[in-house]
Design an enzyme around this catalytic site. Sequence first.
Site, PDB file in Angstrom:
ATOM      1  N   LYS A   1      -9.573   2.291  -1.724  1.00  0.00           N
ATOM      2  CA  LYS A   1      -9.765   1.746  -0.370  1.00  0.00           C
ATOM      3  C   LYS A   1     -11.094   2.191   0.240  1.00  0.00           C
ATOM      4  CE  LYS A   1      -7.135   1.282   3.959  1.00  0.00           C
ATOM      5  NZ  LYS A   1      -5.848   1.684   4.598  1.00  0.00           N
TER       6      LYS A   1
ATOM      7  N   ASN B   1       0.252  -0.964   5.306  1.00  0.00           N
ATOM      8  CA  ASN B   1       1.215  -0.233   6.126  1.00  0.00           C
ATOM      9  C   ASN B   1       0.600  -0.232   7.526  1.00  0.00           C
ATOM     10  OD1 ASN B   1       2.678   2.518   4.203  1.00  0.00           O
ATOM     11  ND2 ASN B   1       2.006   0.553   3.453  1.00  0.00           N
TER      12      ASN B   1
ATOM     13  N   ASN C   1      -6.953   6.362  -1.538  1.00  0.00           N
ATOM     14  CA  ASN C   1      -5.881   5.402  -1.260  1.00  0.00           C
ATOM     15  C   ASN C   1      -6.152   4.254  -2.229  1.00  0.00           C
ATOM     16  OD1 ASN C   1      -4.106   3.530  -0.275  1.00  0.00           O
ATOM     17  ND2 ASN C   1      -4.566   3.939   1.888  1.00  0.00           N
TER      18      ASN C   1
ATOM     19  N   GLU D   1       0.870  -1.192   0.000  1.00  0.00           N
ATOM     20  CA  GLU D   1       0.000   0.000   0.000  1.00  0.00           C
ATOM     21  C   GLU D   1       0.900   1.232   0.000  1.00  0.00           C
ATOM     22  OE1 GLU D   1      -1.663   0.606   3.924  1.00  0.00           O
ATOM     23  OE2 GLU D   1      -3.346   1.821   3.144  1.00  0.00           O
TER      24      GLU D   1
ATOM     25  N   GLU E   1      -5.923   8.781   7.714  1.00  0.00           N
ATOM     26  CA  GLU E   1      -6.491   8.329   6.426  1.00  0.00           C
ATOM     27  C   GLU E   1      -7.896   8.879   6.221  1.00  0.00           C
ATOM     28  OE1 GLU E   1      -4.705   3.911   6.763  1.00  0.00           O
ATOM     29  OE2 GLU E   1      -5.640   4.365   4.851  1.00  0.00           O
TER      30      GLU E   1
ATOM     31  N   CYS F   1      -4.990  -3.008   2.813  1.00  0.00           N
ATOM     32  CA  CYS F   1      -4.696  -2.874   4.234  1.00  0.00           C
ATOM     33  C   CYS F   1      -5.859  -3.152   5.189  1.00  0.00           C
ATOM     34  CB  CYS F   1      -4.106  -1.500   4.498  1.00  0.00           C
ATOM     35  SG  CYS F   1      -3.171  -1.477   6.013  1.00  0.00           S
TER      36      CYS F   1
HETATM   37  N1  ING Z   1      -3.275   0.430   8.714  1.00  0.00           N
HETATM   38  C1  ING Z   1      -3.772  -0.350   9.780  1.00  0.00           C
HETATM   39  C2  ING Z   1      -4.410  -1.657   9.345  1.00  0.00           C
HETATM   40  O1  ING Z   1      -5.613  -1.808   9.236  1.00  0.00           O
HETATM   41  C3  ING Z   1      -5.064  -0.481  11.846  1.00  0.00           C
HETATM   42  C4  ING Z   1      -4.640   0.417  10.705  1.00  0.00           C
HETATM   43  C5  ING Z   1      -4.108  -1.185  12.596  1.00  0.00           C
HETATM   44  C6  ING Z   1      -6.402  -0.642  12.111  1.00  0.00           C
HETATM   45  C7  ING Z   1      -4.512  -2.050  13.617  1.00  0.00           C
HETATM   46  C8  ING Z   1      -6.824  -1.464  13.161  1.00  0.00           C
HETATM   47  C9  ING Z   1      -5.894  -2.181  13.894  1.00  0.00           C
HETATM   48  O2  ING Z   1      -3.618  -2.587   9.174  1.00  0.00           O
HETATM   49  C10 ING Z   1      -3.878   0.849   7.587  1.00  0.00           C
HETATM   50  N2  ING Z   1      -3.135   1.610   6.748  1.00  0.00           N
HETATM   51  O3  ING Z   1      -5.035   0.567   7.324  1.00  0.00           O
END
Ligand code: ING
Length: 317
Positions: A127, A199, A110, A47, A146, A174
Amino acid sequence: MSRHLKVAAAQLGPIHLADSKASAVKRMMAMLREAAASGCKFVVFPELALTTFFPRWWMTDQAEIDRFFEAQMPSPETLPLFELAREKKVGFYLGYAELTEEEGKVRRFNTSILAGPDGRIVGKYRKVHLPGHVDHIPTAPFQHLEKRYFDVGNLGFNVWRMFDEDVVMGQCICNDRRWPETFRVMGLQGVEMVALGYNTPTDNIYFQEPPYRRVFHHLLSVQANAYQNGTWIIATAKAGKEDGFGMYGASVIVAPTGEIAAQAMSEDDELIMFDADLSMGESIRQNVFNFAKHRRPEHYKLITERVGAEPPPPTRK
Ligand code: ING
């Protein structure tokens, strides 16, 4: 009859604020060459693969924010990657920040694209599940903006026939991998392989959570969705410490059985490969997850009608 496609996850290590898009492309081209030399036909990049994970930074000047976006794809910096892919006859998935205009309005997404072995873009995805927050959280060590910098994707979840029409390929990005709806919509279109980049920060800014558990949730999500839809999933990280802010690796190639076929060991540029047998998904989709035979949509209405959970009212006065 077994149908094989040798695939690769091309994990990127950190891209710092000071790093150019051209330097990121150079690193991706090196991994595409290595993958092609090993007989891979499809490479999945992360991503937002051209820049640092800029949603971690609070910015208010739109021109500064838009420096992270691409107004066209291929863009001048990514054209060499498309040309190399065409020369090597390798298809690929690439995630990037898309700046576009729709109905007279500027839109920012995204985005990811799938390119065929002829270097032409086969399909685009924007996204849908945008995590994070909109306003600055001054107490947080970093932001996750985001929801501020991107519009919600408006293309839905689709699949495309690739590689001589032989493989039904899907894509997402992601946070989408955490939502079963993402894969079920593609599963209902007969998807056999899903490419996704991510990411994911090592630390949680919203509540206390040990870092190992975040990798567990990543693997749990990808493995469960692969099995429950009988599809291969190639999930590729951008990882490592970007300007000191950590993101985990754990790029994986997961089989339709939910088993991990290959997993990255580092948080740097790392290529993992597997010769995927696409027929592996058939037994899952024809038996335990034979949708036509077993699904009962008449009982699933809440999934599309209701957004948030609504528990029953308390009975005690
Ligand atoms: N990053 C993370 C993901 O979904 C996140 C944000 C992390 C959400 C952990 C919930 C828990 O992997 C992105 N860029 O979506």
